[in-house]
Scaffold this motif. Structure first.
Motif, PDB file in Angstrom:
ATOM      1  N   MET A   1      43.223  25.467  31.652  1.00  0.00           N
ATOM      2  CA  MET A   1      41.908  25.716  31.216  1.00  0.00           C
ATOM      3  C   MET A   1      42.059  27.012  30.929  1.00  0.00           C
ATOM      4  N   ASN A   2      41.253  27.256  29.754  1.00  0.00           N
ATOM      5  CA  ASN A   2      41.279  28.838  29.283  1.00  0.00           C
ATOM      6  C   ASN A   2      39.875  28.946  28.669  1.00  0.00           C
ATOM      7  N   ILE A   3      39.094  30.248  29.033  1.00  0.00           N
ATOM      8  CA  ILE A   3      38.144  30.807  28.869  1.00  0.00           C
ATOM      9  C   ILE A   3      38.343  31.833  27.525  1.00  0.00           C
ATOM     10  N   ARG A   4      37.466  31.505  26.498  1.00  0.00           N
ATOM     11  CA  ARG A   4      37.573  32.729  25.415  1.00  0.00           C
ATOM     12  C   ARG A   4      36.429  32.763  24.810  1.00  0.00           C
ATOM     13  N   GLU A   5      36.410  33.795  23.800  1.00  0.00           N
ATOM     14  CA  GLU A   5      35.034  33.856  22.828  1.00  0.00           C
ATOM     15  C   GLU A   5      35.150  32.885  21.971  1.00  0.00           C
ATOM     16  N   ILE A   6      33.808  32.254  21.687  1.00  0.00           N
ATOM     17  CA  ILE A   6      33.669  31.379  20.609  1.00  0.00           C
ATOM     18  C   ILE A   6      33.960  31.852  19.170  1.00  0.00           C
ATOM     19  N   LYS A   7      34.654  30.642  18.559  1.00  0.00           N
ATOM     20  CA  LYS A   7      35.052  31.048  17.060  1.00  0.00           C
ATOM     21  C   LYS A   7      33.969  30.171  16.229  1.00  0.00           C
ATOM     22  N   PRO A   8      33.833  30.441  15.073  1.00  0.00           N
ATOM     23  CA  PRO A   8      32.984  29.755  13.943  1.00  0.00           C
ATOM     24  C   PRO A   8      33.665  28.169  14.213  1.00  0.00           C
ATOM     25  N   THR A   9      34.679  27.976  14.320  1.00  0.00           N
ATOM     26  CA  THR A   9      34.982  26.376  14.387  1.00  0.00           C
ATOM     27  C   THR A   9      34.530  25.793  15.439  1.00  0.00           C
ATOM     28  N   ASP A  10      34.072  26.312  16.453  1.00  0.00           N
ATOM     29  CA  ASP A  10      33.744  25.671  17.797  1.00  0.00           C
ATOM     30  C   ASP A  10      32.245  25.216  17.588  1.00  0.00           C
ATOM     31  N   ASN A  11      31.538  25.744  16.745  1.00  0.00           N
ATOM     32  CA  ASN A  11      30.009  25.373  16.558  1.00  0.00           C
ATOM     33  C   ASN A  11      29.660  23.983  16.676  1.00  0.00           C
ATOM     34  N   LYS A  12      30.280  23.073  15.873  1.00  0.00           N
ATOM     35  CA  LYS A  12      29.937  21.822  15.943  1.00  0.00           C
ATOM     36  C   LYS A  12      30.067  21.266  17.194  1.00  0.00           C
ATOM     37  N   ARG A  13      31.363  21.659  18.066  1.00  0.00           N
ATOM     38  CA  ARG A  13      31.808  20.937  19.068  1.00  0.00           C
ATOM     39  C   ARG A  13      30.641  21.194  20.249  1.00  0.00           C
ATOM     40  N   MET A  14      30.231  22.633  20.428  1.00  0.00           N
ATOM     41  CA  MET A  14      29.340  23.051  21.201  1.00  0.00           C
ATOM     42  C   MET A  14      28.171  22.391  21.283  1.00  0.00           C
ATOM     43  N   ALA A  15      27.634  22.264  20.155  1.00  0.00           N
ATOM     44  CA  ALA A  15      26.451  21.622  19.710  1.00  0.00           C
ATOM     45  C   ALA A  15      26.340  20.158  20.418  1.00  0.00           C
ATOM     46  N   GLU A  16      27.442  19.450  19.933  1.00  0.00           N
ATOM     47  CA  GLU A  16      27.854  18.164  20.551  1.00  0.00           C
ATOM     48  C   GLU A  16      27.665  18.036  22.139  1.00  0.00           C
ATOM     49  N   ILE A  17      28.468  19.047  22.647  1.00  0.00           N
ATOM     50  CA  ILE A  17      28.564  19.271  24.225  1.00  0.00           C
ATOM     51  C   ILE A  17      27.012  19.261  24.624  1.00  0.00           C
ATOM     52  N   VAL A  18      26.530  20.520  24.356  1.00  0.00           N
ATOM     53  CA  VAL A  18      25.273  20.575  24.857  1.00  0.00           C
ATOM     54  C   VAL A  18      24.123  19.466  24.632  1.00  0.00           C
ATOM     55  N   ARG A  19      23.865  18.941  23.516  1.00  0.00           N
ATOM     56  CA  ARG A  19      23.298  17.717  23.540  1.00  0.00           C
ATOM     57  C   ARG A  19      23.540  16.500  24.298  1.00  0.00           C
ATOM     58  N   GLU A  20      24.906  16.298  24.159  1.00  0.00           N
ATOM     59  CA  GLU A  20      25.617  14.996  25.309  1.00  0.00           C
ATOM     60  C   GLU A  20      25.258  15.541  26.836  1.00  0.00           C
ATOM     61  N   VAL A  21      25.382  16.544  27.050  1.00  0.00           N
ATOM     62  CA  VAL A  21      24.994  16.794  28.632  1.00  0.00           C
ATOM     63  C   VAL A  21      23.403  16.688  29.099  1.00  0.00           C
ATOM     64  N   ILE A  22      22.859  17.198  27.963  1.00  0.00           N
ATOM     65  CA  ILE A  22      21.280  17.155  28.162  1.00  0.00           C
ATOM     66  C   ILE A  22      20.886  15.770  28.447  1.00  0.00           C
ATOM     67  N   VAL A  23      21.318  14.855  27.526  1.00  0.00           N
ATOM     68  CA  VAL A  23      20.948  13.502  27.657  1.00  0.00           C
ATOM     69  C   VAL A  23      21.558  12.848  28.936  1.00  0.00           C
ATOM     70  N   GLU A  24      23.010  13.118  29.129  1.00  0.00           N
ATOM     71  CA  GLU A  24      23.448  12.644  30.366  1.00  0.00           C
ATOM     72  C   GLU A  24      22.717  13.045  31.644  1.00  0.00           C
ATOM     73  N   MET A  25      22.082  14.129  31.710  1.00  0.00           N
ATOM     74  CA  MET A  25      21.507  14.731  32.925  1.00  0.00           C
ATOM     75  C   MET A  25      20.102  14.259  32.840  1.00  0.00           C
ATOM     76  N   GLY A  26      19.639  13.309  31.943  1.00  0.00           N
ATOM     77  CA  GLY A  26      18.378  12.672  31.617  1.00  0.00           C
ATOM     78  C   GLY A  26      16.898  13.975  31.445  1.00  0.00           C
ATOM     79  N   ALA A  27      17.479  15.012  30.989  1.00  0.00           N
ATOM     80  CA  ALA A  27      16.822  16.230  30.662  1.00  0.00           C
ATOM     81  C   ALA A  27      15.881  15.999  29.448  1.00  0.00           C
TER      82      ALA A  27
END
Length: 158
Positions: A1-27
């Motif tokens: 696992m690696n932690i790094r600063e966000i790049k422009p190419t990460d935008n779409k993936r992070m939006a998908e992850i945030v929305r997926e987790v919110i739905v998964e958690m029932g928020a």
């Protein structure tokens, strides 16, 4: 696992992850990060003074992230831990704490003195993590996050 600063190419993936987790958690989608306009371009949102967003990569694939930025409508010394979301495959491995430590160390470097976070009442694992990191509960919200559906408020002195 690696932690790094966000790049422009990460935008779409992070939006998908945030929305997926919110739905998964029932928020709720309304009044949470799910509907934040900034979610579509996290790189640009955090590409400013005293703000930073980090992603967690596994084998070159983004699996989560978290950011730090000034808390709107608060003193310049108060930041917010924002949009901390991880896919299920990463949970329970201590990666959330590592990410939070990265964000909080960055906040200190930026000169922040306190860090605020909001969450949901049933996200008890997240709350345990925040308490372990030194966050304490508040009786009322701070600033103006726009996340009126997040009724648990916490603060940490840096």
């Amino acid at each position: 696992m690696n932690i790094r600063e966000i790049k422009p190419t990460d935008n779409k993936r992070m939006a998908e992850i945030v929305r997926e987790v919110i739905v998964e958690m029932g928020a709720p989608k309304v009044g949470t990060a799910y509907e934040d306009v900034a979610l579509e371009d996290l790189y640009e949102t955090y590409n400013k003074e005293k703000a930073s967003y980090f992603v967690l990569e596994e084998d070159g694939v983004v699996v989560g992230g978290a950011g730090i930025a000034h808390l709107t409508n608060e003193a310049e010394t108060v930041c917010e831990l924002q949009k901390m979301y991880f896919l299920g495959i990463t949970r329970g491995k201590g990666l959330g704490m590592k990410m939070m430590e990265t964000c909080l160390e960055t906040a200190k470097k930026f000169g922040y003195k306190q860090c605020y976070i909001e969450t949901m009442p049933y996200m008890t694992d997240a709350q345990k993590l925040y308490k372990k990191a030194g966050f304490r509960y508040l009786d009322a919200p701070m600033g103006n996050t726009g996340h009126y559906s997040c009724p648990v408020w916490m603060l940490k002195d840096l």
